[in-house]
Design a protein around this motif. Sequence first.
Motif, PDB file in Angstrom:
ATOM      1  N   THR A 161     -27.927 -15.182 -18.760  1.00 22.76           N
ATOM      2  CA  THR A 161     -29.268 -15.153 -20.078  1.00 22.76           C
ATOM      3  C   THR A 161     -29.887 -13.410 -19.479  1.00 22.76           C
ATOM      4  OG1 THR A 161     -29.989 -16.958 -20.592  1.00 22.76           O
ATOM      5  CG2 THR A 161     -31.632 -15.446 -20.774  1.00 22.76           C
ATOM      6  N   ALA A 162     -30.149 -12.766 -18.241  1.00 25.05           N
ATOM      7  CA  ALA A 162     -30.367 -11.883 -18.083  1.00 25.05           C
ATOM      8  C   ALA A 162     -29.591 -10.817 -19.013  1.00 25.05           C
ATOM      9  CB  ALA A 162     -30.637 -11.868 -16.526  1.00 25.05           C
ATOM     10  N   GLU A 163     -27.930 -10.901 -18.180  1.00 24.77           N
ATOM     11  CA  GLU A 163     -27.481  -9.428 -19.609  1.00 24.77           C
ATOM     12  C   GLU A 163     -27.798 -10.436 -21.048  1.00 24.77           C
ATOM     13  OE1 GLU A 163     -25.943  -6.654 -19.786  1.00 24.77           O
ATOM     14  OE2 GLU A 163     -26.002  -7.706 -17.070  1.00 24.77           O
ATOM     15  N   LEU A 164     -27.099 -11.173 -21.486  1.00 20.74           N
ATOM     16  CA  LEU A 164     -27.940 -11.003 -23.140  1.00 20.74           C
ATOM     17  C   LEU A 164     -29.210 -10.218 -23.198  1.00 20.74           C
ATOM     18  CD1 LEU A 164     -26.838 -14.888 -23.189  1.00 20.74           C
ATOM     19  CD2 LEU A 164     -25.705 -12.794 -23.794  1.00 20.74           C
ATOM     20  N   PHE A 165     -30.694 -10.465 -22.428  1.00 20.75           N
ATOM     21  CA  PHE A 165     -31.355 -10.715 -22.716  1.00 20.75           C
ATOM     22  C   PHE A 165     -31.368  -9.360 -23.106  1.00 20.75           C
ATOM     23  CE2 PHE A 165     -36.200  -8.658 -21.340  1.00 20.75           C
ATOM     24  CZ  PHE A 165     -36.550  -9.494 -22.740  1.00 20.75           C
ATOM     25  N   ALA A 166     -30.811  -8.222 -21.798  1.00 16.56           N
ATOM     26  CA  ALA A 166     -30.865  -6.830 -22.214  1.00 16.56           C
ATOM     27  C   ALA A 166     -29.774  -5.701 -22.665  1.00 16.56           C
ATOM     28  CB  ALA A 166     -30.512  -6.360 -20.420  1.00 16.56           C
ATOM     29  N   THR A 167     -28.994  -6.549 -23.462  1.00 12.64           N
ATOM     30  CA  THR A 167     -28.247  -6.049 -24.208  1.00 12.64           C
ATOM     31  C   THR A 167     -29.078  -6.732 -25.692  1.00 12.64           C
ATOM     32  OG1 THR A 167     -26.435  -7.602 -23.297  1.00 12.64           O
ATOM     33  CG2 THR A 167     -25.897  -7.098 -26.160  1.00 12.64           C
ATOM     34  N   TYR A 168     -29.714  -7.398 -25.769  1.00 14.13           N
ATOM     35  CA  TYR A 168     -30.531  -7.389 -27.187  1.00 14.13           C
ATOM     36  C   TYR A 168     -31.956  -5.841 -26.877  1.00 14.13           C
ATOM     37  CZ  TYR A 168     -35.317  -8.419 -28.506  1.00 14.13           C
ATOM     38  OH  TYR A 168     -36.114  -8.195 -28.749  1.00 14.13           O
ATOM     39  N   CYS A 169     -31.901  -6.005 -26.233  1.00 17.07           N
ATOM     40  CA  CYS A 169     -33.054  -4.574 -25.772  1.00 17.07           C
ATOM     41  C   CYS A 169     -31.708  -3.179 -25.961  1.00 17.07           C
ATOM     42  CB  CYS A 169     -33.502  -4.777 -24.391  1.00 17.07           C
ATOM     43  SG  CYS A 169     -34.642  -5.726 -23.820  1.00 17.07           S
ATOM     44  N   GLU A 170     -30.835  -3.425 -25.333  1.00 15.38           N
ATOM     45  CA  GLU A 170     -30.552  -2.090 -25.840  1.00 15.38           C
ATOM     46  C   GLU A 170     -29.877  -1.785 -26.806  1.00 15.38           C
ATOM     47  OE1 GLU A 170     -26.115   0.317 -23.621  1.00 15.38           O
ATOM     48  OE2 GLU A 170     -26.351  -2.427 -23.810  1.00 15.38           O
ATOM     49  N   VAL A 171     -29.747  -2.872 -27.967  1.00 12.11           N
ATOM     50  CA  VAL A 171     -29.511  -2.522 -29.246  1.00 12.11           C
ATOM     51  C   VAL A 171     -30.546  -1.854 -30.152  1.00 12.11           C
ATOM     52  CG1 VAL A 171     -28.749  -3.924 -31.587  1.00 12.11           C
ATOM     53  CG2 VAL A 171     -27.675  -4.233 -29.333  1.00 12.11           C
TER      54      VAL A 171
END
Length: 429
Positions: free
Chosen positions: A131-141
Amino acid sequence: MKYNFPKSFLWGTATSAYQVEGNNNKSDMWAEEYSEGSPYRDYSGDAVDHYNRYKQDIELMASLGLNSYRFSIEWSRIEPEQGVFSQVELNHYRDVIKVCYDNKITPVVTMMHFTSPQWLMKIGGWKNPKTAELFATYCEVVFKEMGRDIPYVLTINEVNLPVMLKELFINLDFMPPVGMDAKSWTAPGWRESAAQKCGTTVDQYFTFHMASDEVSLEIVKDAHRKARAVMKKINPSTKVGLSLALPEIQAIEGGEEQAAKVWHDYFGQFISAIAGDDFIGVQNYTREIYGPKGQVPVAEGAEVTAMGYEYYPEALAGTIRNIAKELDIPVMVTEHGIAANDDSRRVEFIERGLKGLHSCMEDGIQVLGYLYWSTFDNYEWTFGYEPKFGIIAVNRDTQERTVKESGRVLGEISRNNALNVEGKFQNEV
């Protein structure tokens, strides 16, 4: 007496997407609302329709004299299905930011204010390290689309709230939903129904507000760090932080050890995650006093807010001073508010809070701004629409906005960049 603030000081209000936009039906909280036996008193429904009325609302904030606005981006709108990002929704939030600038309002953005996409529950939610990486990916987008226009960003709202809820419900078998009221607690069957509505089973269903054990807290901290890294990489000038819900922790004789433990649980254990941040968001509403037998009940005869906790605006300054003892980092007051039907109590709450805040700044503590909670009388999670926190009332039948005296007072303070309290507060605590 007149208290002047720095020229760059941010004056504004705060909201969260779920509480004001309406119809965030891809969110885990929406599933909780509609679960069988749900403890939520009201359906959020259209909320205050801020999703469609943001332009008029931001113009109204500007007309009051406010110069900043804290709002959140709804993850479940941006990424309604895992790996599927909505350009329409990205465009929507980009326009919200544009409207802020058009009205000389500084945007302060929160990337996650309690709510997560329903699909995240299918893979274990906030107990899954991925989830940490998934959240970071959302923030990146999001930041690739609009990061250059975001001067301040909070990764996660009140990362410590699950810990506070755990303390409150320590004798229950599992974690309650955000904003849970002990009196409205019912059997946990509703959670199985909520999991089903998210397309999963109860053993996988793990929302943010349940992240209070050591393992899940580390996942939350990791999500903050990873998100900070990707956002700073895209736009290094953006100031990144997180927010903490922090009552002022006080002790009477015999309660010092317990008070110290509570402060560590609420604040100290998150210092490692804050390391490297540009600022910290402080969210304060009251104080907690500890004695030899634990937390001391609110004194008989003391004023309490509509939420049942002590009316004590001075807790804001006390909390900031407690933080400053351990961290040398700029502070932004990202929430400070009161639920009250009598708006005069809100006016005094704001003014007394600001008087204490100014004293902190006089002592050398760097404070970036003051964002009152909330802009509107909005949806307060399980408490529904009953608590009134806003400086702007909303008729939910017509969605008509009515500015309260507290809104005019805060706007005047912002325009003058000063608090004038001549002859006030003779009887303050």
